[in-house]
Design a protein around this motif. Structure first.
Motif, PDB file in Angstrom:
ATOM      1  N   SER A  66      25.351 -93.218  -3.738  1.00  0.00           N
ATOM      2  CA  SER A  66      24.129 -93.796  -4.328  1.00  0.00           C
ATOM      3  C   SER A  66      23.172 -92.699  -4.742  1.00  0.00           C
ATOM      4  CB  SER A  66      23.408 -94.703  -3.332  1.00  0.00           C
ATOM      5  OG  SER A  66      24.215 -95.767  -2.991  1.00  0.00           O
TER       6      SER A  66
ATOM      7  N   ALA B 119      22.488 -84.250   0.728  1.00  0.00           N
ATOM      8  CA  ALA B 119      23.278 -85.483   0.575  1.00  0.00           C
ATOM      9  C   ALA B 119      24.417 -85.300  -0.413  1.00  0.00           C
ATOM     10  CB  ALA B 119      22.386 -86.626   0.128  1.00  0.00           C
TER      11      ALA B 119
ATOM     12  N   VAL C  56      17.968 -82.662   4.511  1.00  0.00           N
ATOM     13  CA  VAL C  56      19.330 -83.219   4.517  1.00  0.00           C
ATOM     14  C   VAL C  56      19.933 -83.013   3.128  1.00  0.00           C
ATOM     15  CG1 VAL C  56      20.682 -85.371   4.567  1.00  0.00           C
ATOM     16  CG2 VAL C  56      18.879 -84.985   6.256  1.00  0.00           C
TER      17      VAL C  56
ATOM     18  N   TYR D   8      17.324 -83.584   0.245  1.00  0.00           N
ATOM     19  CA  TYR D   8      16.128 -84.404   0.450  1.00  0.00           C
ATOM     20  C   TYR D   8      15.033 -83.580   1.121  1.00  0.00           C
ATOM     21  CZ  TYR D   8      18.358 -88.753  -1.003  1.00  0.00           C
ATOM     22  OH  TYR D   8      18.949 -89.734  -1.738  1.00  0.00           O
TER      23      TYR D   8
ATOM     24  N   ASN E  78      13.610 -83.861   3.846  1.00  0.00           N
ATOM     25  CA  ASN E  78      13.842 -83.556   5.269  1.00  0.00           C
ATOM     26  C   ASN E  78      14.975 -82.544   5.460  1.00  0.00           C
ATOM     27  OD1 ASN E  78      16.011 -85.068   4.582  1.00  0.00           O
ATOM     28  ND2 ASN E  78      15.731 -86.663   6.115  1.00  0.00           N
TER      29      ASN E  78
ATOM     30  N   PRO F 135      32.893 -93.812   2.033  1.00  0.00           N
ATOM     31  CA  PRO F 135      32.247 -94.557   3.111  1.00  0.00           C
ATOM     32  C   PRO F 135      30.732 -94.459   3.031  1.00  0.00           C
ATOM     33  CG  PRO F 135      33.235 -92.535   3.940  1.00  0.00           C
ATOM     34  CD  PRO F 135      33.613 -92.622   2.505  1.00  0.00           C
ATOM     35  N   SER F 136      30.060 -95.309   3.755  1.00  0.00           N
ATOM     36  CA  SER F 136      28.608 -95.326   3.780  1.00  0.00           C
ATOM     37  C   SER F 136      28.071 -93.932   4.131  1.00  0.00           C
ATOM     38  CB  SER F 136      28.175 -96.354   4.823  1.00  0.00           C
ATOM     39  OG  SER F 136      26.798 -96.359   4.909  1.00  0.00           O
ATOM     40  N   GLY F 137      27.073 -93.478   3.375  1.00  0.00           N
ATOM     41  CA  GLY F 137      26.438 -92.198   3.680  1.00  0.00           C
ATOM     42  C   GLY F 137      27.103 -90.991   3.032  1.00  0.00           C
ATOM     43  N   CYS F 138      28.111 -91.216   2.165  1.00  0.00           N
ATOM     44  CA  CYS F 138      28.837 -90.072   1.593  1.00  0.00           C
ATOM     45  C   CYS F 138      28.117 -89.473   0.382  1.00  0.00           C
ATOM     46  CB  CYS F 138      30.268 -90.463   1.217  1.00  0.00           C
ATOM     47  SG  CYS F 138      30.360 -91.526  -0.234  1.00  0.00           S
ATOM     48  N   GLY F 139      27.038 -90.114  -0.081  1.00  0.00           N
ATOM     49  CA  GLY F 139      26.246 -89.530  -1.169  1.00  0.00           C
ATOM     50  C   GLY F 139      26.453 -90.176  -2.518  1.00  0.00           C
TER      51      GLY F 139
HETATM   52  P1  ADP Z   1      25.988 -93.780   0.169  1.00  0.00           P
HETATM   53  O1  ADP Z   1      25.439 -94.347  -1.076  1.00  0.00           O
HETATM   54  O2  ADP Z   1      27.303 -93.120  -0.022  1.00  0.00           O
HETATM   55  O3  ADP Z   1      26.025 -94.772   1.316  1.00  0.00           O
HETATM   56  P2  ADP Z   1      23.564 -92.216   0.208  1.00  0.00           P
HETATM   57  O4  ADP Z   1      23.618 -91.492  -1.075  1.00  0.00           O
HETATM   58  O5  ADP Z   1      22.681 -93.419   0.280  1.00  0.00           O
HETATM   59  O6  ADP Z   1      25.040 -92.606   0.668  1.00  0.00           O
HETATM   60  O7  ADP Z   1      23.128 -91.232   1.373  1.00  0.00           O
HETATM   61  C1  ADP Z   1      23.728 -89.967   1.544  1.00  0.00           C
HETATM   62  C2  ADP Z   1      23.027 -89.223   2.669  1.00  0.00           C
HETATM   63  O8  ADP Z   1      21.685 -88.948   2.320  1.00  0.00           O
HETATM   64  C3  ADP Z   1      22.972 -89.991   3.968  1.00  0.00           C
HETATM   65  O9  ADP Z   1      23.140 -89.079   5.027  1.00  0.00           O
HETATM   66  C4  ADP Z   1      21.577 -90.564   3.974  1.00  0.00           C
HETATM   67  O10 ADP Z   1      21.115 -90.762   5.280  1.00  0.00           O
HETATM   68  C5  ADP Z   1      20.799 -89.482   3.270  1.00  0.00           C
HETATM   69  N1  ADP Z   1      19.623 -90.046   2.541  1.00  0.00           N
HETATM   70  C6  ADP Z   1      19.625 -91.035   1.635  1.00  0.00           C
HETATM   71  N2  ADP Z   1      18.396 -91.274   1.154  1.00  0.00           N
HETATM   72  C7  ADP Z   1      17.563 -90.400   1.790  1.00  0.00           C
HETATM   73  C8  ADP Z   1      16.157 -90.131   1.737  1.00  0.00           C
HETATM   74  N3  ADP Z   1      15.344 -90.805   0.907  1.00  0.00           N
HETATM   75  N4  ADP Z   1      15.685 -89.154   2.541  1.00  0.00           N
HETATM   76  C9  ADP Z   1      16.488 -88.455   3.362  1.00  0.00           C
HETATM   77  N5  ADP Z   1      17.815 -88.651   3.457  1.00  0.00           N
HETATM   78  C10 ADP Z   1      18.365 -89.596   2.689  1.00  0.00           C
END
Ligand code: ADP
Length: 356
Positions: free
Chosen positions: A44, A19, A17, A13, A15, A38-42
């Motif tokens: 979505s 993902a 990060v 992303y 920022n 789990p939530s945040g694993c990438g």
């Molecule tokens: P999941 O669907 O498994 O809950 P996500 O794919 O939504 O996880 O997110 C994976 C990681 O990417 C997380 O650490 C989340 O905070 C980060 N993230 C998701 N969307 C954004 C974004 N638009 N900008 C920056 N970081 C993001």
């Protein structure tokens, strides 16, 4: 036909990060793939890269052999179903389902046929003149699916479609999605954090943690031969019991308990003599009898089974899923034994498999 190749996909992303790391998978035509973790694993993020809603930072995405890495979402021939159904409140169910085709200026007769056919598949025929507010959550979710079906996309993408529904409706809608998949024979990617949904729906599961794919396989493969400690702990409910043990004198020695091994298990562990490993045992593989003395602190009757929670060895938690109805009281001591065992390397956390 709708084959997908996700080739070494990374998502970084803005920022910085990261993902998703090196997501690599071939999806066959008509497969239902569930991304779970789990939530945040990438998960979505991965789905959104496939949909074209997020740029792909590195790697390539192919649909039926054609590189669509840079293609805009609208040209990808995919339909996404979200958890918030995003229906238009002022339109009828019919108009909601027809909307994308109306936008495309399809022939009204064609639109009519497609909407009726989708409504028939989804059991919504008698609801077409209603507004979304007059429908239940489950019905609204079906309208959202109907909107995708009328477009006849190559690939269906589901992002946690059931998470707004209560437990009973989740089960029913899950079965509908399965039937829909059988009927349409469409390629589907489905994201959920719920391991039960993954096990019950998927042709193959992709289990993710912290942006990394941990294992790809059939539900049975992930349940029966988890690749590592993470998958072993994530798939299965109640979760697997884990213990630090040492393989010594042909048995496993833990803190205040020992576990005998079969010849086959000893063979599997032959490279680990004298070493610490992690032992995993699913609650359903713990049975009464045997030499593991356990002090019960909770007895939960589920009807067909009873979950017995207790302490064994030096104050180590154990959960057993015993068959039938048991009435242990707090403080009762039962003898338990471990059936099917899973072994994990302490350093890598990978499953220890029999040498081929
Ligand atoms: P999941 O669907 O498994 O809950 P996500 O794919 O939504 O996880 O997110 C994976 C990681 O990417 C997380 O650490 C989340 O905070 C980060 N993230 C998701 N969307 C954004 C974004 N638009 N900008 C920056 N970081 C993001």
């Amino acid at each position: 036909m709708a084959q997908l190749n996700l080739q070494h996909l990374d998502k970084i992303y803005d920022n910085k990060v990261q993902a998703v790391f090196d997501f690599n998978m071939d999806v066959a035509d008509g497969e239902l793939i569930v991304l779970v973790g789990p939530s945040g694993c990438g998960k979505s993020t991965t789905l959104r890269m496939v949909a074209g809603l997020e740029d792909i930072s590195n790697g390539h995405l192919l649909l039926d052999g054609k590189d669509i890495t840079q293609a805009p979402a609208k040209d990808r021939d995919m339909a996404m179903v979200f958890q918030n159904y995003a229906l238009y409140g002022h339109m009828t169910i019919y108009e909601n389902m027809a909307f994308s085709l109306t936008l495309r200026k399809e022939n009204p007769n064609v639109i009519h046929k497609k909407v009726l056919a989708a409504a028939e598949i989804l059991g919504l025929t008698s609801q077409l003149n209603k507004k979304p507010s007059q429908l239940s959550g489950g019905q609204r979710q079906r309208v959202a699916m109907g909107r995708s079906i009328v477009r006849n996309p190559k690939v269906f993408l589901f992002d946690e479609p059931l998470s707004n529904l209560d437990a009973k409706l989740r089960g029913a809608t899950r079965r509908e999605i399965l039937l829909l998949h059988k009927r349409l024979k469409a390629t589907m990617l489905y994201v959920t954090h719920d391991q039960t949904e993954a096990l019950t729906l998927a042709d193959r599961i992709v289990c993710m943690s912290m942006g990394h794919v941990q294992q790809i396989g059939t539900p049975l493969e992930l349940y029966d031969t988890p690749a590592n400690l993470f998958v072993a702990g994530f798939i299965g409910l109640p979760p697997m019991n884990f213990y630090d043990v040492r393989f010594e004198d042909g048995m496993l020695k833990g803190k205040g308990f020992t576990v005998p091994l079969t010849d086959e298990e000893k063979f599997t562990l032959s490279g680990y003599n004298g070493k610490e490993i992690t032992l995993g045992v699913r609650p359903e593989d713990v049975t009464a009898g045997g030499g593991i003395q356990t002090k019960v602190f909770s007895n939960e009757n589920l009807g067909m089974n009873t979950l017995v929670h207790g302490y064994m060895g030096d104050n180590l938690r154990v959960t057993a899923k015993l068959r039938g109805w048991t009435d242990y009281r707090n403080g009762d001591v039962v003898s338990l034994q471990f059936g099917r065992k899973h072994f994990f390397d302490k350093e890598t956390t990978n499953a220890i498999r029999k040498e081929q």
